[in-house]
Design an enzyme around this catalytic site. Sequence first.
Site, short mmCIF file in Angstrom:
data_model
loop_
_atom_site.label_atom_id
_atom_site.label_comp_id
_atom_site.label_asym_id
_atom_site.label_seq_id
_atom_site.Cartn_x
_atom_site.Cartn_y
_atom_site.Cartn_z
N ASP A 43 42.50 62.02 15.97
CA ASP A 43 43.30 61.08 15.18
C ASP A 43 42.57 59.77 14.93
O ASP A 43 41.52 59.49 15.52
CB ASP A 43 44.66 60.83 15.86
CG ASP A 43 44.53 60.52 17.36
OD1 ASP A 43 43.41 60.24 17.81
OD2 ASP A 43 45.54 60.57 18.06
N ASN A 58 55.80 59.67 25.63
CA ASN A 58 56.90 60.39 24.96
C ASN A 58 56.53 61.84 24.66
O ASN A 58 57.22 62.52 23.92
CB ASN A 58 57.32 59.66 23.68
CG ASN A 58 56.19 59.61 22.65
OD1 ASN A 58 55.10 60.11 22.89
ND2 ASN A 58 56.47 58.99 21.51
N HIS A 101 53.72 62.86 23.13
CA HIS A 101 52.89 63.12 21.94
C HIS A 101 51.49 63.58 22.35
O HIS A 101 50.97 63.20 23.39
CB HIS A 101 52.88 61.94 20.98
CG HIS A 101 52.03 60.76 21.34
ND1 HIS A 101 52.47 59.46 21.23
CD2 HIS A 101 50.76 60.67 21.77
CE1 HIS A 101 51.50 58.65 21.58
NE2 HIS A 101 50.46 59.34 21.92
N GLU A 110 54.13 62.76 17.11
CA GLU A 110 55.27 62.14 17.76
C GLU A 110 56.45 63.11 17.82
O GLU A 110 56.48 64.10 17.08
CB GLU A 110 55.69 60.90 16.95
CG GLU A 110 54.61 59.84 16.83
CD GLU A 110 54.47 58.98 18.08
OE1 GLU A 110 54.70 59.47 19.20
OE2 GLU A 110 54.11 57.80 17.93
#
Length: 241
Positions: A67, A136, A138, A143
């Site tokens: 990313d 979380n 990811h 996400e």
Amino acid sequence: MNIIIAKDYDTLGRIAATRFAAQVIQKPNAVLGFATGSSPLSTYAAMIKLYREGIVDFSKARTFNLDEYCGLSRDHEQSYYKFMFDNLFTHINVDPKNVHLPDGLAKDFSAHCREYEAEIDAAGGIDLQILGIGTNGHIGFNEPEPAFSPITHRVALTENTIRDNQRFFKSFDDVPKFALSMGIGSIMRARSIVLVASGKSKAEVIKGMVKGEITPDLPASILQLHCDVTVVLDSAAASLL
Ligand code: GLP
């Protein structure tokens, strides 16, 4: 999932780096998937050591990163491009021509994402992918969402992620709000995956990833369906397993 619990963060990195070295020794032009964040840093330090000791030669390896932030130039202090060169590529003999990261300044994000995906395919797919994990759940910047994303795409970062990453920027407002990320599908197509996590703050999400329901609410949970995943943890990250 194969779970390895290392005694500490440095050992965890040495274990994961050994897996990468073995991959490149076996297949010198292996396609390696790299990640950013603090989790893989001890792995990269150990890879550099293995290179300096003459155990592994990266000259033919091809690399694809997960990313990149949208809107940051490659020489921005916090770009993932710069992170990778500062923490790994400058210190090993990888050929910069063989290094690929999404371009956060691409004019047409959709076209660029399709090209990135095509480049991974043209290289023969990723042999070994390293992953960290967000608090979380990811992976890359995938996400929690209503559905798993199939390919590289533009992502709106959640407030949770922006807050987690704020420590690297001057303020919340300075953290980019969008990123380009390989999709969950792109990650799942890697032949082998090593996920590294350390510290107490990751214990809850690691428990969900390993033992919980497979759901796009916790994107990393999909890894339960991959046939070659090794999770390397320190004892704090493994404390709820
Ligand atoms: C960022 C990266 C992820 C990384 C995550 C966790 O959001 N895009 O690839 O896994 O941070 O970071 P850390 O390892 O610093 O906890």
